[in-house]
Design an enzyme around this catalytic site. Structure first.
Site, short mmCIF file in Angstrom:
data_model
loop_
_atom_site.label_atom_id
_atom_site.label_comp_id
_atom_site.label_asym_id
_atom_site.label_seq_id
_atom_site.Cartn_x
_atom_site.Cartn_y
_atom_site.Cartn_z
N CYS A 87 -16.53 -37.83 29.62
CA CYS A 87 -17.39 -36.86 30.32
C CYS A 87 -17.82 -37.62 31.62
O CYS A 87 -18.84 -38.67 31.56
CB CYS A 87 -18.32 -36.44 29.92
SG CYS A 87 -18.02 -34.86 28.65
N CYS A 145 15.71 -41.25 51.84
CA CYS A 145 14.21 -40.82 51.59
C CYS A 145 14.17 -39.77 50.85
O CYS A 145 13.13 -39.79 49.93
CB CYS A 145 13.40 -41.07 52.83
SG CYS A 145 13.52 -39.39 53.74
#
Ligand SMILES: Cc1cc2nc3c(=O)[nH]c(=O)nc-3n(C[C@H](O)[C@H](O)[C@H](O)COP(=O)(O)OP(=O)(O)OC[C@H]3O[C@@H](n4cnc5c(N)ncnc54)[C@H](O)[C@@H]3O)c2cc1C
Ligand SMILES: Cc1cc2nc3c(=O)[nH]c(=O)nc-3n(C[C@H](O)[C@H](O)[C@H](O)COP(=O)(O)O)c2cc1C
Ligand code: SF4
Ligand code: SF4
Ligand code: SF4
Lengths: 454, 459
Positions: B135, B403
């Protein structure tokens, strides 16, 4: 940044105008959520085909993107910059034939609802009374515009933005041209059109209603007082058919006008025949049908030759309007001054005429009667007779203009339906004419140093 | 139909879909209902120290009208009394002996505190314990949660306190709010953990409301950092999972890893399994749609496994892992180019603008007559018919660096594909190349000489 769901404008009775719920619009406005979802569906194409297909070349991907990003004011500005009558066009444009017809998503799925998105954005600013533009720095030049239809409003707005002083003359009581008087409430309520007139006034344009240009002397007077004159005269009433009983025919344009401005004047007929198969005929038939009448449309050719758009034809069918093709009315039958029917003759299609459409020929001896208690004629609009009067070059009844919307007379420009010799007369084309004319007039005024008038 | 059952560190369940320790596992009644819907297991909402939860605790991420792409919470652990939770855990385990019931716990960093809670958990008959070292908000300020998970020594020590006193399998749930996820993982393993799970929520500030100028969630005029979870975090979770499962230390220990973070569909789950997870947990998706989503998760995963010929979860687990590599081991000689299928192209020109503005300017617009044209149109010509004759984008393959930007922006499935093409370059990895010729890594001149040798031209 919550945009409250817009009130359906035709559902809201307006102080000035009577409201008949049967004329409620066919396309309700998009809710804020619907608009957001639809806007996010747009691909934001580069050099998008929808822009090209729009006669005013609104930057559609940009305005839609601005809806998607919750920038409704910016979106409206993008629209109105390219098309001052974006609110009317959002409602009346044949989008299937133009922007939406060109949308790349046609090949994949459904095209983007560009018209409805455009309305969403423009309504946003109009409902808030936001003015998107200001008048330009005064140039000291004056332009007179005759006719306050889409062409006249468009040229006025563009010239005012450039700083010219514009006076708009309109013979009728209300401005807006056919947007006010001719487009049925199902598509456009009067308030929307009047708001566009107000937007032009907010730019400093003087609108003088009840002022008609009637003759050459009037034009000369205008040319004396103003640096340039733009004629956006539109077209005239429905032409006479030249058949016996003609006096009983209801003018389709008048019928539509009454349905907008004075619905109490509409005849309470139960069996109505509409002659014609163009946009006006379908509009008149729709009103009659919504008022509860049985409506039959008569057309001398077949559905393949109709000038109305396919989607209009289908809309009319879905409204329960009947068609009788290959039928030519030859006489209006009446008893004691009351219409009881139309005598018609059957037609056969012959060889194509110059326009490529087969010529319909009457079949002798095939006369028959269509019983009815009212006949509406909607076979087109008369050409502007004033054009001859003013000494302008005319072709086929239309005013002749060059690429710059210049007529045969110096300093006189024209645009809109009155010059639409070729192509379909439509609001968006009239708006674009106004833009072209404004650019040309501005250029001419910028070139001439001295004011040509006294 | 494939066998979906799992045996995860000795914890058995009929399927790998477990609810993560969070609001969906807050009470016995809820978990009972979840099991009725088919969930294979549940990690009870973390129990431990007394807390008080706060009102208005979730912020949501909306993109393009899509809601809850992520949730951000400022919630603490269970605010129901310990004895109530423990009684209900025992009840659930008794009612559902075949399901995995795991108890998440978090207490003060002391051996006594851990001993006490572990004893209580064992008494419930639960199948395992999950240590919440994750947490990022509220508890960490009290020295628990991420305050333990972020310090390897604390992580090891706390884990050791638990593993030395219990026979139950102990899962250590890791926080992603660290630089190297393997460090707390090693610590947990050193502390005796039987398994790992990840990821807990990521530290975040969700958004600022442009109307009120308040931070969301707005808690009485204040906002705070919260834990981020949901579909948007999946790539981060997958990366951390692979980091663990390609790590020598973790592999040597043999501890299984339970994956979570952004799992919404069976496809997401399959990806976690392929990258080595032994089971998966789900929180946000259940919070968004309810327990019912598990039906499609089970059905979809089973159908996919049947299609692929996987008989068991173990067959799936880790199948894609061998492809994970470091950059230095990738083939420098591999060459792919973008290829556009003209029949599928709808001419949106998104590839054109993407390549032209932000890649390598190698897509041309070509008119019907084969001539290269610039974008734009004649303003005097309009109508949809004109738009039909738009030019088509065409890749100039020799200039394409591969790319893959265009393939990513193209809105039509399968329209642009990255095709591998024969390469004239040497097939060698960076690591191998620089081992042979170290100067290439340090001198531009050497690099340019190598490029010339290989015929590599960069424009
Ligand atoms: C029934 C009907 C339905 C239509 N539906 C659609 C539709 O759905 N979509 C669409 O795009 N288009 C539609 N149109 C066409 C569209 O309305 C016109 O193309 C458009 O209004 C043309 O604009 P305009 O400015 O040229 O002329 P108009 O709108 O006709 O305006 C001309 C104006 O000039 C004024 N005027 C004329 N002569 C003078 C004078 N001598 N002195 C002063 N003022 C004068 C007139 O009173 C009028 O206000 C429809 C037309 C009709 C008739
Ligand atoms: C509202 C909320 C409360 C949570 N509470 C806890 C908790 O008490 N204990 C715990 O270990 N993790 C808790 N988590 C983290 C989840 O168990 C899970 O690790 C995380 O949400 C990632 O999975 P997801 O993307 O499927 O939501 C919580 C998450 C959310 C969204
Ligand atoms: S063509 Fe369609 S998808 Fe593309 S920008 Fe225009 S409206 Fe959007
Ligand atoms: S892969 Fe990259 S460089 Fe090649 S065409 Fe696509 S965007 Fe351009
Ligand atoms: S992005 Fe895809 S669909 Fe759009 S123009 Fe390029 S190839 Fe065609």
């Amino acid at each position: 940044m919550t945009d409250h769901a817009l009130v359906d404008d035709a559902q809201t009775p307006h102080a000035g105008f009577p409201f008949d719920p049967r004329f409620a619009p066919t396309h309700p406005p998009l809710s804020a959520h619907e608009a957001a979802v639809e806007a996010n569906r747009c691909l934001y194409c580069y050099d998008a085909p929808c822009i090209q297909a729009c006669p005013t070349h609104i930057d559609i991907p940009t305005f839609i993107r601005k809806i998607a990003t919750d920038n409704l004011r910016g979106s409206a500005r993008t629209i109105l910059e390219a098309n001052f009558l974006g609110g009317t066009c959002a409602r009346v444009c044949p989008v299937e034939e133009l922007c939406e017809g060109a949308c790349v998503l046609n090949s994949e799925e459904k095209p983007i609802a560009i018209g409805r998105l455009q309305r969403h954005a423009v309504d946003h600013v109009q409902e808030r009374g936001l003015q998107m533009f200001t008048a330009g720095t005064p140039t000291g030049r004056k332009v007179a515009v005759v006719g306050s239809g889409p062409a006249g409003l468009s040229v006025s707005a563009e010239l005012a933005k450039l700083g010219h002083a514009v006076t708009l003359l309109e013979k009728r009581e209300l401005g807006g041209g056919l947007s006010t008087y001719g487009i049925i409430v199902l598509r456009e309520p009067v308030e929307v059109s009047l708001q566009e007139v107000e937007a032009v006034q907010a730019l400093g344009v003087t609108v003088e209603t009840g002022r008609e240009l009637t003759d050459q002397a009037g034009l000369t007077a205008l040319l004396d007082e103003y640096d340039a004159v733009f004629l956006g005269l539109g077209l005239g009433a429905v032409p006479a058919m030249g058949i016996p009983g003609e006096e009983h025919l209801i003018d389709g344009l008048q019928y539509i006008e009454d349905s907008k401005i004075a619905p109490d004047c509409l005849p309470d007929a139960v069996n109505i025949v509409v002659i014609g198969a163009g946009n006006t005929a379908i509009d008149a038939a729709t009103i009659a049908r919504r008022r509860g009448a049985d409506v039959t449309m008569l057309y001398r050719r077949t559905d393949s030759e109709m000038t109305a758009y396919r989607h209009e034809y289908e809309f009319a069918l879905s409204e329960g309007i009947q068609y009788r093709f290959l039928t030519q009315p030859v006489r209006v039958i009446s008893e004691d001054g009351k219409v009881t029917g139309v005598e018609c003759v059957k037609m056969v299609l012959g060889v194509p005429d110059t326009g490529g459409r087969p010529r319909p020929n009457p079949l002798p001896g095939s006369e028959f009667v269509v019983p009815c208690d009212a006949v509406i004629s909607a076979i087109g609009q008369e050409k502007p007779a004033l054009a001859n009067e003013l000494g302008l070059d005319v072709s086929g009844g239309y005013i002749v203009v060059n690429h710059d919307m210049q007529t045969s007379l110096p300093r006189v420009y024209a645009g809109g339906d009155c010059v639409r010799l070729r192509g379909t007369a439509s609001t968006v084309m009239a708006v674009q004419d106004g833009k072209y004319a404004a650019v040309a007039i501005h250029q001419q005024l910028s070139q001439t140093q001295e004011a040509p008038h006294g | 139909m494939a066998d979906l059952s799992v045996n995860f560190a000795g914890i058995r369940a009929p399927n790998p879909f477990w609810l993560a320790s969070a609001p969906p596992t807050n009470s016995g009644a809820q978990i009972h209902r979840a099991f009725e819907h088919g969930w294979g297991g549940a990690v009870w909402k973390t129990i431990g120290a007394p807390v008080l939860n706060i009102s208005n605790r979730y912020g949501g991420l909306t993109i393009g009208g899509q809601r809850l792409l992520a949730i951000n919470n400022v919630e603490l652990i269970s605010d129901r009394p310990l004895d109530v939770n423990l009684r209900e855990i025992a009840e659930i385990k008794r009612l559902w002996p075949d399901r995995a019931v795991i108890v998440s716990a978090m207490v003060d960093a002391s051996p006594e505190a851990w001993r006490e809670i572990v004893m209580m958990i064992e008494d419930t008959g639960a199948d395992g314990i999950e240590l919440n070292y994750g947490c990022p908000q509220g508890m960490s300020e009290r020295g628990m949660g991420a305050a333990v998970g972020q310090v390897p020594e604390m992580c090891e020590l706390n884990t050791h306190w638990v593993t030395s006193i219990t026979k139950l399998p102990v899962i250590v749930k890791l926080t992603p709010n660290v630089t190297h996820i393997t460090e707390p993982a090693h610590a947990a393993i050193a502390g005796g953990a039987n398994a790992l799970s990840l990821i807990n929520t990521i530290n975040s500030v969700m958004s600022v409301d442009l109307d009120t100028l308040q931070i969301t969630p707005n808690i009485g005029g204040r906002g705070t950092h919260g834990g981020y979870a949901g579909p948007a975090v999946k790539p981060i979770a997958l990366n951390m999972l692979t980091e663990l499962l390609t790590d020598e230390g973790v592999l040597r220990s043999g501890v299984p890893v339970c994956g979570m973070g952004g799992i919404v569909t069976w496809k997401d789950a399959a990806e976690f399994l392929l990258l080595g997870a032994g089971a998966v947990q789900v929180c946000t998706a259940a919070m968004h749609y309810g327990y019912r989503i598990v039906e499609d998760m089970i059905d979809g995963l089973g159908n996919w496994m049947d299609d692929k010929g996987f008989a068991t979860i173990a067959d799936v687990s880790g199948r894609a892992l061998p492809q994970m590599s470091s950059f230095g081991q990738l083939d420098l000689g591999y060459q792919a180019v973008a290829r556009i299928d003209p029949d599928k192209c709808i001419q949106c020109n998104l590839c054109y603008v993407a390549c032209n503005d932000t890649a390598h300017q190698c897509i041309d617009l070509v008119a019907g007559n084969g001539v290269r044209v610039d974008p734009g149109y004649d303003v005097r010509v309009n109508g949809r018919a004109v738009a039909d004759t738009r030019p088509t984008p065409v890749v100039r393959e020799p200039d394409c660096v591969g790319c893959a930007l265009c393939a990513n922006v193209c809105p039509v499935d399968g329209c642009i594909t990255m095709v591998s093409v024969p390469s004239t370059q040497e097939n060698i990895s960076w690591d191998a190349l620089t081992a042979q010729r170290p100067e290439i890594a340090t001198s531009w001149d050497a690099m340019m000489a190598y490029r010339k040798e290989q015929g590599i031209e960069i424009h």
